[in-house]
Design an enzyme around this catalytic site. Structure first.
Site, PDB file in Angstrom:
ATOM      1  N   SER A 161       0.035  -6.989   4.180  1.00 34.23           N
ATOM      2  CA  SER A 161      -0.067  -6.666   2.763  1.00 34.23           C
ATOM      3  C   SER A 161      -0.025  -7.981   1.990  1.00 34.23           C
ATOM      4  O   SER A 161       0.979  -8.699   2.057  1.00 34.23           O
ATOM      5  CB  SER A 161       1.118  -5.768   2.385  1.00 34.23           C
ATOM      6  OG  SER A 161       1.210  -5.622   0.992  1.00 34.23           O
ATOM      7  N   LYS A 187      -4.516  -5.520   3.430  1.00 35.55           N
ATOM      8  CA  LYS A 187      -4.264  -4.725   2.212  1.00 35.55           C
ATOM      9  C   LYS A 187      -4.060  -5.685   1.059  1.00 35.55           C
ATOM     10  O   LYS A 187      -3.258  -6.619   1.148  1.00 35.55           O
ATOM     11  CB  LYS A 187      -3.027  -3.864   2.444  1.00 35.55           C
ATOM     12  CG  LYS A 187      -2.398  -3.241   1.213  1.00 35.55           C
ATOM     13  CD  LYS A 187      -1.329  -2.224   1.621  1.00 35.55           C
ATOM     14  CE  LYS A 187      -0.042  -2.428   0.842  1.00 35.55           C
ATOM     15  NZ  LYS A 187       1.018  -1.473   1.243  1.00 35.55           N
ATOM     16  N   LYS A 189      -2.935  -6.288  -2.809  1.00 38.76           N
ATOM     17  CA  LYS A 189      -2.243  -5.729  -3.966  1.00 38.76           C
ATOM     18  C   LYS A 189      -3.157  -5.912  -5.158  1.00 38.76           C
ATOM     19  O   LYS A 189      -3.736  -7.007  -5.343  1.00 38.76           O
ATOM     20  CB  LYS A 189      -0.923  -6.471  -4.192  1.00 38.76           C
ATOM     21  CG  LYS A 189       0.110  -6.178  -3.120  1.00 38.76           C
ATOM     22  CD  LYS A 189       0.639  -4.754  -3.250  1.00 38.76           C
ATOM     23  CE  LYS A 189       1.796  -4.496  -2.313  1.00 38.76           C
ATOM     24  NZ  LYS A 189       2.329  -3.122  -2.463  1.00 38.76           N
ATOM     25  N   ASP A 214      -3.666  -1.636  -2.791  1.00 37.42           N
ATOM     26  CA  ASP A 214      -2.441  -0.928  -3.191  1.00 37.42           C
ATOM     27  C   ASP A 214      -2.152  -1.284  -4.643  1.00 37.42           C
ATOM     28  O   ASP A 214      -1.899  -2.453  -4.965  1.00 37.42           O
ATOM     29  CB  ASP A 214      -1.280  -1.350  -2.283  1.00 37.42           C
ATOM     30  CG  ASP A 214       0.001  -0.567  -2.557  1.00 37.42           C
ATOM     31  OD1 ASP A 214       0.019   0.270  -3.485  1.00 37.42           O
ATOM     32  OD2 ASP A 214       0.994  -0.800  -1.823  1.00 37.42           O
ATOM     33  N   GLU A 239      -4.226   2.873  -2.217  1.00 39.61           N
ATOM     34  CA  GLU A 239      -2.836   3.334  -2.134  1.00 39.61           C
ATOM     35  C   GLU A 239      -2.228   3.436  -3.524  1.00 39.61           C
ATOM     36  O   GLU A 239      -2.323   2.508  -4.325  1.00 39.61           O
ATOM     37  CB  GLU A 239      -2.060   2.336  -1.258  1.00 39.61           C
ATOM     38  CG  GLU A 239      -0.629   2.725  -0.945  1.00 39.61           C
ATOM     39  CD  GLU A 239       0.048   1.704  -0.008  1.00 39.61           C
ATOM     40  OE1 GLU A 239      -0.668   0.949   0.697  1.00 39.61           O
ATOM     41  OE2 GLU A 239       1.278   1.649   0.005  1.00 39.61           O
ATOM     42  N   ASP A 264       2.058   6.618  -1.514  1.00 44.04           N
ATOM     43  CA  ASP A 264       3.272   5.905  -1.097  1.00 44.04           C
ATOM     44  C   ASP A 264       4.408   6.432  -1.983  1.00 44.04           C
ATOM     45  O   ASP A 264       5.086   7.409  -1.619  1.00 44.04           O
ATOM     46  CB  ASP A 264       3.023   4.387  -1.254  1.00 44.04           C
ATOM     47  CG  ASP A 264       4.245   3.512  -0.994  1.00 44.04           C
ATOM     48  OD1 ASP A 264       5.355   4.039  -0.851  1.00 44.04           O
ATOM     49  OD2 ASP A 264       4.104   2.258  -0.954  1.00 44.04           O
ATOM     50  N   LYS A 288       7.530   5.687   4.636  1.00 42.23           N
ATOM     51  CA  LYS A 288       8.588   4.669   4.655  1.00 42.23           C
ATOM     52  C   LYS A 288       9.889   5.441   4.838  1.00 42.23           C
ATOM     53  O   LYS A 288      10.178   6.349   4.049  1.00 42.23           O
ATOM     54  CB  LYS A 288       8.641   3.900   3.327  1.00 42.23           C
ATOM     55  CG  LYS A 288       7.436   2.992   3.074  1.00 42.23           C
ATOM     56  CD  LYS A 288       7.547   2.270   1.747  1.00 42.23           C
ATOM     57  CE  LYS A 288       6.332   1.371   1.531  1.00 42.23           C
ATOM     58  NZ  LYS A 288       6.263   0.856   0.148  1.00 42.23           N
ATOM     59  N   GLY A 316       5.973  -0.775   4.609  1.00 43.28           N
ATOM     60  CA  GLY A 316       7.032  -1.781   4.704  1.00 43.28           C
ATOM     61  C   GLY A 316       7.649  -2.041   3.345  1.00 43.28           C
ATOM     62  O   GLY A 316       7.066  -1.708   2.306  1.00 43.28           O
TER      63      GLY A 316
HETATM   64  O1  OSB Z   1       3.965  -0.726  -2.016  1.00 40.77           O
HETATM   65  O2  OSB Z   1       3.853  -0.953   0.072  1.00 40.77           O
HETATM   66  C1  OSB Z   1       4.336  -1.290  -1.000  1.00 40.77           C
HETATM   67  C2  OSB Z   1       6.649  -4.298  -0.512  1.00 40.77           C
HETATM   68  C3  OSB Z   1       7.692  -3.960  -1.353  1.00 40.77           C
HETATM   69  C4  OSB Z   1       7.615  -2.797  -2.094  1.00 40.77           C
HETATM   70  C5  OSB Z   1       6.486  -1.970  -1.979  1.00 40.77           C
HETATM   71  C6  OSB Z   1       5.452  -2.289  -1.114  1.00 40.77           C
HETATM   72  C7  OSB Z   1       5.521  -3.501  -0.398  1.00 40.77           C
HETATM   73  C8  OSB Z   1       4.460  -3.979   0.482  1.00 40.77           C
HETATM   74  C9  OSB Z   1       4.844  -4.965   1.555  1.00 40.77           C
HETATM   75  O3  OSB Z   1       3.302  -3.693   0.347  1.00 40.77           O
HETATM   76  C10 OSB Z   1       4.859  -4.365   2.899  1.00 40.77           C
HETATM   77  C11 OSB Z   1       5.542  -5.242   3.926  1.00 40.77           C
HETATM   78  O4  OSB Z   1       6.774  -5.117   4.123  1.00 40.77           O
HETATM   79  O5  OSB Z   1       4.845  -6.047   4.550  1.00 40.77           O
HETATM   80 MG    MG Z   2       2.585   0.769  -1.385  1.00 43.23          MG
END
Ligand code: OSB
Ligand code: MG
Length: 397
Positions: A161, A187, A189, A214, A239, A264, A288, A316
């Site tokens: 991510s 992925k 952001k 995402d 996402e 999510d 999660k 994650g």
């Molecule tokens: O939206 O998936 C998410 C990290 C912190 C809070 C929300 C998210 C995330 C990530 C990172 O996308 C995922 C990771 O731990 O690699």
């Molecule tokens: Mg997410």
């Protein structure tokens, strides 16, 4: 695709895991330890809701008969991803959850989950205790956590991510780096102002990779044109594009676009997952353990989706190796068919809290630990050196 709620419970019967967690075993929890520590991220992680430079890690352990089980509360310092924080979780655990955990011997995961039902919400706090309890129980029984929950895979496919970057060139560089390390899915952001152009450029350079985005709920239905534009890039999924607790607008959006929506933030319970499938709010679910309130719920949502043919993957929360080890165990279940946000320890930290660290092999998979419990050693000395506070909750005699 049509997801009719009444048939779902029946379809769960086809899920036939060698799951061992139903085995009865009385466990007297003598002590709960809550520990806050801080470890710097190798690079800041920026999402539509904010930026993180150092991760405040919240470790939780349960002790019984000289054995210790480890869990992690994934709540962040500030309530930006969800309403929980490391502070609210400590309060809920200290004043409500730990007392019922230690009230009388625990007979199993469903007993533990049932004791939490009277307390509304606070899923990450509940999950931290469920994680530590299952690690402890697996250790007592001399099983690996993976075998315990019915995992079937020895290696799991993983993705990365990538946060919002100061410049497009930096992002393109990161994309190339993680692809060359083998990661099976990238992925990105996104947020308003960092979306279509960025996605277009990454897709132009990498026409065939598994690519997803995402938004962490940064958009609304007014942004339909933007989603139509994203529809041209053959994304694996979008996402959580809309509000963190929404299902209805996501169903409206999903009906308007080709790309699969993955939820999510909106999936906070088994019921919400059932409703999302029944409303067709999404075609993919990110599970999660923290967000849904623990293993009991994560397993139930997995079974629901597996029975309904809906792919899931393990999300994650920038966890330490302790949380990540639990994620690896979860992702070994058969319904986790898409690459998870389970990256190598070195993607997040200079040094992790477990030995060995999590690594990703050139084929873009990570090994599912098969040793007893979590299957990793917990680095107590390193943990002690990063600790900011420790609080012990003892059983009343
Ligand atoms: O939206 O998936 C998410 C990290 C912190 C809070 C929300 C998210 C995330 C990530 C990172 O996308 C995922 C990771 O731990 O690699
Ligand atoms: Mg997410």
């Amino acid at each position: 695709m049509c997801y009719l709620t009444p048939t779902m419970r029946d379809t769960q019967k086809i899920v036939d895991h060698p799951r061992k967690i139903t085995a009865e075993h009385q466990v007297n929890i003598e002590r709960v330890e809550m520990r806050h520590l801080r470890i710097p991220l190798r690079e800041p992680f920026e999402t539509s809701f904010g930026r993180t430079d150092t991760r405040l890690i919240f470790l939780l352990s349960l002790e019984s008969g000289g054995l210790r089980g480890w869990g992690e509360v994934v709540a962040a310092e500030e309530p930006r991803y969800s309403y929980e924080t490391a502070g609210t979780a400590a309060h809920i655990i200290r004043d409500y959850l730990a007392p019922v955990v230690m009230e009388k011997p625990l007979t199993g995961l469903s007993d533990l989950a049932a004791r939490f039902v009277p307390f509304k919400g606070h899923n990450m706090a509940k999950a931290g205790l469920e994680l530590a309890y299952l690690d402890l129980l697996a250790k007592i029984k001399n099983w690996s956590l993976t075998a315990f929950i019915g995992g079937t895979r020895q290696r799991v496919p993983v993705g990365v991510s990538l946060g919002i970057q100061p410049a497009l060139a930096t992002l393109l560089d990161r994309v190339s780096k993680y692809l060359s390390l083998g990661y099976q899915r990238i992925k990105l952001k996104i947020k308003p102002g960092w979306d279509v152009e960025v996605v277009a450029e990454v897709r132009r350079r990498h026409p065939d990779i598994l690519l997803s985005v995402d938004a962490n709920s940064a958009y609304s239905l007014k942004d339909l044109e933007l989603f139509r534009a994203l529809d041209d890039f053959n994304l694996l999924m979008i996402e959580q594009p809309l509000d963190h607790d929404d299902l209805l607008d996501h169903a409206k959006l999903q009906a308007e676009i080709k790309t699969s929506i993955c939820l999510d933030e909106s999936i906070t319970s088994l019921r919400r997952a059932e409703q999302a499938l029944s409303l067709e709010s999404c075609r993919i679910i990110n599970i999660k353990i923290g967000r849904v309130g623990g293993y009991s719920k994560a397993l139930a949502i997995h079974d629901l989706c597996y029975g309904a043919g809906v792919p899931v993957w393990c999300g994650g929360m920038l966890e330490s190796g302790i949380g990540r080890a639990h994620n690896l165990a979860l992702a070994s279940l058969p319904g986790f068919t898409l690459p998870g946000d389970i990256s190598a320890s070195s993607r997040y930290f200079e040094r992790d809290l477990i030995v060995p660290e999590v690594t990703v092999s050139p084929d873009g998979t990570a090994e599912v630990p098969r040793g007893v419990g979590l299957g990793f050693d917990v680095d107590l000395d390193f943990i002690a050196s990063c600790t900011e506070s420790v609080e012990l909750i003892e059983r009343k005699k």
